[in-house]
Design an enzyme around this catalytic site. Structure first.
Site, PDB file in Angstrom:
ATOM      1  N   GLU A 141       0.816  -1.204   0.000  1.00 49.87           N
ATOM      2  CA  GLU A 141       0.000   0.000   0.000  1.00 49.87           C
ATOM      3  C   GLU A 141       0.853   1.258   0.000  1.00 49.87           C
ATOM      4  OE1 GLU A 141      -3.046   0.450  -0.598  1.00 49.87           O
ATOM      5  OE2 GLU A 141      -3.602  -1.659  -0.655  1.00 49.87           O
TER       6      GLU A 141
ATOM      7  N   CYS B 250     -15.801  -0.090 -21.562  1.00 47.65           N
ATOM      8  CA  CYS B 250     -17.171  -0.325 -21.113  1.00 47.65           C
ATOM      9  C   CYS B 250     -17.713  -1.670 -21.598  1.00 47.65           C
ATOM     10  CB  CYS B 250     -18.084   0.809 -21.584  1.00 47.65           C
ATOM     11  SG  CYS B 250     -17.680   2.413 -20.857  1.00 47.65           S
TER      12      CYS B 250
ATOM     13  N   TYR C 145      -6.734   6.467   4.194  1.00 47.15           N
ATOM     14  CA  TYR C 145      -6.789   5.468   3.137  1.00 47.15           C
ATOM     15  C   TYR C 145      -5.978   4.223   3.502  1.00 47.15           C
ATOM     16  CZ  TYR C 145      -5.526   2.690  -0.807  1.00 47.15           C
ATOM     17  OH  TYR C 145      -5.309   1.593  -1.603  1.00 47.15           O
TER      18      TYR C 145
ATOM     19  N   CYS D 198     -12.466   0.433 -15.830  1.00 50.26           N
ATOM     20  CA  CYS D 198     -12.999   1.802 -15.745  1.00 50.26           C
ATOM     21  C   CYS D 198     -11.841   2.777 -15.555  1.00 50.26           C
ATOM     22  CB  CYS D 198     -14.002   1.901 -14.597  1.00 50.26           C
ATOM     23  SG  CYS D 198     -15.002   3.417 -14.621  1.00 50.26           S
TER      24      CYS D 198
ATOM     25  N   CYS E  97     -24.519   1.640 -15.369  1.00 50.46           N
ATOM     26  CA  CYS E  97     -23.640   2.797 -15.168  1.00 50.46           C
ATOM     27  C   CYS E  97     -24.353   4.092 -15.551  1.00 50.46           C
ATOM     28  CB  CYS E  97     -22.363   2.635 -15.986  1.00 50.46           C
ATOM     29  SG  CYS E  97     -21.256   4.069 -15.907  1.00 50.46           S
TER      30      CYS E  97
ATOM     31  N   ASP F 153      -9.554   4.896  -3.030  1.00 51.00           N
ATOM     32  CA  ASP F 153      -8.418   5.397  -3.793  1.00 51.00           C
ATOM     33  C   ASP F 153      -8.948   6.016  -5.087  1.00 51.00           C
ATOM     34  OD1 ASP F 153      -8.966   3.274  -5.530  1.00 51.00           O
ATOM     35  OD2 ASP F 153      -6.848   2.797  -5.817  1.00 51.00           O
TER      36      ASP F 153
ATOM     37  N   CYS G 291     -17.090  -4.167 -18.955  1.00 46.38           N
ATOM     38  CA  CYS G 291     -17.494  -3.802 -17.593  1.00 46.38           C
ATOM     39  C   CYS G 291     -18.719  -4.599 -17.144  1.00 46.38           C
ATOM     40  CB  CYS G 291     -17.801  -2.310 -17.532  1.00 46.38           C
ATOM     41  SG  CYS G 291     -18.293  -1.770 -15.870  1.00 46.38           S
TER      42      CYS G 291
END
Length: 312
Positions: A57, A220, A140, A213, A229, A158, A223
């Protein structure tokens, strides 16, 4: 940007058989997509443990996966536990950070390792508040470690997640430049009630933003929630907000700092000022960059115009 890719019998983030996904119609398709498409990354494997998740991270902030992978592997090989890193001088963390960029992250990770060794017996704490109290850990990172390492229910926001939520739910192309209270509220509202499923959802929505995305050239057609969406259904309206500025590097103080640090990383003895003066032609900018490195604790000045990576 972490979390196990596939359910395993002993993994803390695995959704239990029969666990509920809540009422939101986004959960099931995104999590199912993640189960089939998530990348096999070392920090997602069970052997990485909470420390491996934490290290990833720190490294993945503003740095792409392909650049992180070799440094991550070397780091965990050298310092498999927080106490191993805590025993080293902070300058060694900066040296091992290499060219990942934003090297203050190395100092912050070293500081977190020292605190873990001193306060928590060398184990990354499970409690979100204790994670947040570690030096160098913000909201975060605390939420990501608690979620991805320990399977807890937290909103992990994020850039990738924020973009997915902005498009799929809010109907805009890009989220605001800085995270807003409205985004945090939305993220909490979208969390599945089941704790382990919530951790899976956090990882899945993040991976969707990273692979499908994306900020540019979104896919798309791949997706799993394209039919739901809001942005796509509205005809993909153009971004209407403050200009999105790309980060520049060439000619900036950041570039000069990187060049100065590169010399010090390669040296195993103090470096004279004259050697550092050769890395950049413009003396005022060079001096400003060096002063900034000293102020940030990344470089330690010594008598006689000598410099080295910090020992304490």
């Amino acid at each position: 940007m972490t979390a196990p890719t596939k359910p395993s019998p002993n993994g803390p983030t695995d959704a239990l058989p029969g666990s509920t996904l809540g009422e939101n119609p986004l959960h099931r398709p995104v999590i199912d997509w993640f189960d089939d498409n998530a990348r096999d990354l070392p920090w997602r494997r069970p052997e990485a443990g909470p420390w491996g998740v934490m290290v990833s991270e720190f490294m993945l902030q503003q740095t792409p996966v392909n650049r992180v992978l070799p440094v991550y592997e070397q780091w965990l090989s050298r310092w498999p536990r927080p106490a191993d890193l805590a025993k080293e001088a902070p300058g060694e963390a900066v040296r091992a950070w290499g060219r990942l960029g934003y090297p203050r992250r190395a100092l912050r990770l070293h500081g977190a390792a020292v605190a873990i060794a001193e306060r928590h017996g060398g184990d990354v704490p499970t409690d979100h508040a204790q994670l947040l109290a570690l030096p160098g850990i913000g909201e975060y990172t605390a939420a990501a470690v608690a979620s991805f390492a320990y399977g807890q229910r937290h909103a992990v926001l994020d850039t990738n997640v924020r973009r997915v939520f902005a498009r799929a739910v809010t109907g805009v192309q890009y989220p605001p430049n800085a995270t807003t209270a409205a985004e945090r509220k939305l993220a909490r509202a979208l969390l599945p009630e089941d704790e382990r499923t919530a951790a899976r959802w956090a990882a899945a929505s993040m991976e969707l933003g990273a692979l499908v995305c994306t900020a540019k050239n979104e896919s798309c057609h791949r997706c799993p929630i394209a039919a739901q969406c809001a942005w796509r259904l509205a005809g993909k309206p153009e971004h209407d907000g403050p200009p999105r500025r790309g980060q520049t590097y060439a000619g900036t103080d950041r570039q000069v700092r990187g060049k100065l640090l590169a010399v010090l990383r390669d040296a195993h003895a103090p470096v004279p000022q004259a050697v550092l003066d050769r890395v950049w032609h413009e003396p005022v900018q060079r001096a400003r960059a060096l002063d900034g490195l000293v102020s940030d604790g990344l470089v330690e000045p010594l008598p006689g115009g000598m410099y080295r990576l910090p020992l304490s």
